[in-house]
Write an enzyme that holds these catalytic residues in place. Structure first.
Site, PDB file in Angstrom:
ATOM      1  N   GLU A   1      58.249 -62.040 -15.459  1.00 28.31           N
ATOM      2  CA  GLU A   1      57.432 -61.276 -16.410  1.00 28.31           C
ATOM      3  C   GLU A   1      58.295 -60.192 -17.024  1.00 28.31           C
ATOM      4  OE1 GLU A   1      53.798 -59.386 -15.043  1.00 28.31           O
ATOM      5  OE2 GLU A   1      53.163 -61.200 -13.985  1.00 28.31           O
TER       6      GLU A   1
ATOM      7  N   GLU B   1      53.298 -60.068  -7.017  1.00 30.01           N
ATOM      8  CA  GLU B   1      53.371 -58.612  -6.883  1.00 30.01           C
ATOM      9  C   GLU B   1      52.687 -58.043  -5.646  1.00 30.01           C
ATOM     10  OE1 GLU B   1      52.030 -57.003 -10.634  1.00 30.01           O
ATOM     11  OE2 GLU B   1      53.765 -57.780 -11.713  1.00 30.01           O
TER      12      GLU B   1
ATOM     13  N   ASP C   1      45.158 -57.695 -12.987  1.00 34.65           N
ATOM     14  CA  ASP C   1      44.986 -57.333 -14.384  1.00 34.65           C
ATOM     15  C   ASP C   1      44.465 -58.516 -15.207  1.00 34.65           C
ATOM     16  OD1 ASP C   1      45.295 -55.806 -16.746  1.00 34.65           O
ATOM     17  OD2 ASP C   1      47.311 -56.615 -17.061  1.00 34.65           O
TER      18      ASP C   1
ATOM     19  N   TYR D   1      59.461 -54.244 -16.413  1.00 35.12           N
ATOM     20  CA  TYR D   1      58.955 -53.705 -17.675  1.00 35.12           C
ATOM     21  C   TYR D   1      59.762 -52.505 -18.166  1.00 35.12           C
ATOM     22  CZ  TYR D   1      55.164 -57.020 -17.371  1.00 35.12           C
ATOM     23  OH  TYR D   1      54.441 -58.188 -17.328  1.00 35.12           O
TER      24      TYR D   1
HETATM   25  C1  E8X Z   1      50.838 -56.129 -17.038  1.00 35.86           C
HETATM   26  C2  E8X Z   1      51.175 -57.169 -15.957  1.00 35.86           C
HETATM   27  C3  E8X Z   1      49.922 -57.890 -15.501  1.00 35.86           C
HETATM   28  O1  E8X Z   1      49.125 -58.330 -16.549  1.00 35.86           O
HETATM   29  C4  E8X Z   1      50.271 -59.028 -14.566  1.00 35.86           C
HETATM   30  O2  E8X Z   1      49.115 -59.665 -14.106  1.00 35.86           O
HETATM   31  C5  E8X Z   1      51.068 -58.566 -13.391  1.00 35.86           C
HETATM   32  C6  E8X Z   1      51.768 -56.616 -14.656  1.00 35.86           C
HETATM   33  C7  E8X Z   1      52.824 -55.613 -14.791  1.00 35.86           C
HETATM   34  C8  E8X Z   1      53.107 -54.792 -13.586  1.00 35.86           C
HETATM   35  N1  E8X Z   1      52.199 -57.759 -13.828  1.00 35.86           N
HETATM   36  O3  E8X Z   1      50.506 -55.015 -16.716  1.00 35.86           O
HETATM   37  O4  E8X Z   1      50.861 -56.471 -18.211  1.00 35.86           O
HETATM   38  C9  E8X Z   1      53.941 -53.662 -14.021  1.00 35.86           C
HETATM   39  C10 E8X Z   1      54.425 -52.684 -13.050  1.00 35.86           C
HETATM   40  C11 E8X Z   1      55.302 -51.716 -13.764  1.00 35.86           C
HETATM   41  C12 E8X Z   1      55.832 -50.608 -13.032  1.00 35.86           C
END
Ligand code: E8X
Length: 600
Positions: free
Chosen positions: A506, A414, A179, A471
């Site tokens: 995060e 991730e 992302d 999140y």
């Molecule tokens: C997001 C972040 C992204 O920018 C980052 O590089 C990696 C993401 C969230 C994953 N982590 O989207 O802002 C969320 C998974 C949720 C189920």
């Protein structure tokens, strides 16, 4: 690998500036075609990503090779020196030609590589330097992308009725499994540095603490004939230890330790002399250790207050930008933070030097982001990633091993650990052993786990520190903070049972600066503050949580798509570094949280 530095024995020739540039039209690939370049070349700044320096979509959306060239001549005074051409980062694949001779080839967009050019360089005339750069990402590159080409994407292609039509109408695209915008080009400095013919190739420093003394083990790698002399000086340039020989141990009486901000990040300098060569390397004396669910720096409980970041900005893209680095360090301190993660790739070396000096702690991450995303098969068994992943870890540690600011390695961000738990566990635990075996300072090793089925995942719990991105309240249970806190606590109960330290690497909410509401709903500045306040108060109840890294330090650019309006807006700061309310919120919160002893 040593950073190029000027001193009494070594010089640096700067090759940054305006270069000639053109995009491949799809017919030349890695081959340099001089007449094609001559007909199409235009100006481009180096270092910087090329994508946003021009104003047509083709630069943003380019998928494939591009070519850079410039000429240079070498001053006569360097005739008897050894000359090394060094690229700090070319994203993602580079082939380098000097006077039409291929002198270097490098896979991976975020680490330096170099080539000795002593024999290739021409004297008393111009030398032609050309670089072919490929920005494509696929399942064997890091970061990972889906190989696109002209594939037909089923439902994604509503309205395009057949594979033939897709081939005709869809252009080749990069489909990143990550992302952040796939900024490409010569992103960091290009320089020639000189050494004597007999030279110092590498310096490894391993400090430890013994009572009130510092013990500094060192190893010097040299080429050629000569004696090694090592001298350690303190901040006042006073000699505090000396030794002869390429390997040894120096005791510093009553050493001053490197302690994170706001304490004193004290640095010593090791100066190595070998034959006619000399190199000075700064280092700090500090220890890092994981004990039960505690993360200890210098034997004291450390609490990570900081961010996931990006190298990202308008116009220069992911290019090296020293004013941004200095500004970001200032903002980190302004918010009373003490750390950041180099999400999702190794940053420019200058940033680590600043961190050493200012006492900012770094979790140093490889570019392994996106492993297993967007595929229906076991990535560990299907794709050829292991070899490149190992070489990236080897080069990362070789580059960053001496920085006191680096306290942990993150092997990835991730990866899929949930759908193929057994092969994932095999992959990550063996890579964990590999990483430990390479680090002379043997720092903790981890990878960062995405929101997933934490009971099915067998890999995350094997790491030295549990690092999770979550999140609750944003991507799931969106806007419902009561339910989000409930779900978060269910998960935290699980991790508490593992008895390891946990860092929330995060968590966050997209926030449009200037969008204000009385009743806090998603995307408003008020919601971002409420979200963090609710989640943080759950963290405060648990002593095994040793850090909080909101996502993200600042807004950043991404590929266009239905989830992103003007990029990812989860920054506490805007892309041009103005504070949202969330930045003020954390500044106030972190003022009350000391770097040491918060949870114990
Ligand atoms: C997001 C972040 C992204 O920018 C980052 O590089 C990696 C993401 C969230 C994953 N982590 O989207 O802002 C969320 C998974 C949720 C189920």
């Amino acid at each position: 690998m040593l950073y190029p530095r000027v001193n009494e024995k070594r010089s640096v020739i700067d090759l940054n500036g305006v270069w000639s540039f053109c995009l491949d039209d799809g017919t030349h690939g890695a081959n340099i075609d001089n007449s094609f370049i001559n007909e199409n070349k235009e100006n481009i700044a180096v270092p910087a990503s090329y994508n946003d320096q021009k104003d047509e979509l083709k630069y943003r959306e380019h998928c494939g090779w591009a070519y850079y060239e410039r000429t240079f001549s070498v001053p006569d005074v360097f005739r008897n020196e050894r000359l090394v051409l060094r690229f700090d980062a070319v994203t993602h694949y580079a082939k380098v030609y000097l006077n039409s001779v291929l002198i270097a080839e490098h896979k991976g967009g975020f680490l330096p590589f170099e080539a000795e050019i002593t024999e290739v360089v021409k004297w008393n005339q111009d030398n032609l330097l050309q670089v072919a750069v490929d920005n494509r990402v696929n399942h064997s590159t890091l970061p990972v992308g889906n190989e696109d080409g002209t594939a037909f994407f089923g439902s994604d292609n509503a309205g395009v009725p057949s594979v033939e039509a897709a081939k005709k109408w869809r252009k080749k695209r990069n489909l990143p499994n990550f992302d952040f915008f796939n900024y490409a080009g010569i992103n960091r400095n290009v320089r020639i540095y000189t050494t004597k013919k007999d030279y110092i190739n590498d310096i490894t420093i391993v400090p430890s603490i013994s009572g009130s003394d510092g013990i500094v083990r060192y190893e010097i790698e040299t080429c050629g004939k000569g004696e090694v002399f090592v001298q350690i000086t303190d901040r006042e340039k006073k000699t505090v230890g000396e030794a002869m020989g390429c390997k040894g141990e120096i005791r510093i009486k009553n050493a001053r330790l490197w302690n994170p901000y706001p304490e004193d990040p004290y640095l010593y300098t090791m100066t190595v002399t070998f034959a006619e060569d000399r190199y000075s390397q700064r280092f700090g004396i500090r220890s890092v250790e994981v004990k039960g669910s505690r993360f200890l720096i210098n034997g004291k409980d450390f609490y990570f207050k900081g961010f996931g970041k990006h190298e990202d900005g308008a116009v220069f893209g992911r290019g090296f930008n020293l004013p941004y680095d200095v500004k970001d360090m200032s903002l980190i301190k302004w918010m009373n933070a003490n750390s950041f993660r180099t999400s999702h790739y190794p940053y420019a070396e200058e940033m680590y030097d600043l961190a050493d000096e200012e006492g900012i702690v770094i979790i140093d991450e490889t570019p392994a982001v996106g492993i297993g995303a967007g595929t229906a098969c076991d990535p560990y068994k299907t794709f050829n990633i292991r070899e490149h992943h190992e070489s990236v870890i080897r080069d990362l540690i070789s580059r960053d091993k001496n920085h006191p600011s680096v306290v942990m390695w993150s092997m990835a961000n991730e990866p899929d650990t949930e759908h193929w738990p057994t092969s994932a566990k095999e992959y990550w635990t063996s890579l964990y052993e590999f990483t430990h075996s390479l680090d002379p300072q043997d720092r903790p090793v981890t990878f960062v786990c995405c929101q997933n089925n934490y009971e099915a995942d067998l890999s995350t719990r094997e790491m030295d520190v549990i690092c999770i991105n979550r999140y609750y309240g944003w991507y799931n249970l969106s806007g419902d903070m009561d339910a989000a806190c409930y779900a978060l606590n269910l998960e935290l109960d699980f991790w508490q049972g593992i008895n390891k330290p946990l860092i929330m690497t995060e968590y966050g909410a997209d926030t449009l600066n200037g969008y204000h509401l009385t009743a806090p709903e998603m995307f408003s500045e008020e919601f971002q503050v409420m979200y963090y306040d609710r989640i943080n108060s759950e963290f405060d109840k648990r002593s095994f949580i040793v850090g909080e890294h909101p996502w993200n330090f600042a807004d950043f650019n991404t590929i266009q798509g239905v989830y992103r309006a003007d990029g990812n807006r989860k920054g506490l700061l805007t892309r041009d570094r103005r504070p949202k309310m969330g930045a003020h919120y954390f500044k106030n919160r972190w003022k009350e949280i000391p770097s040491f002893g918060y949870k114990k």
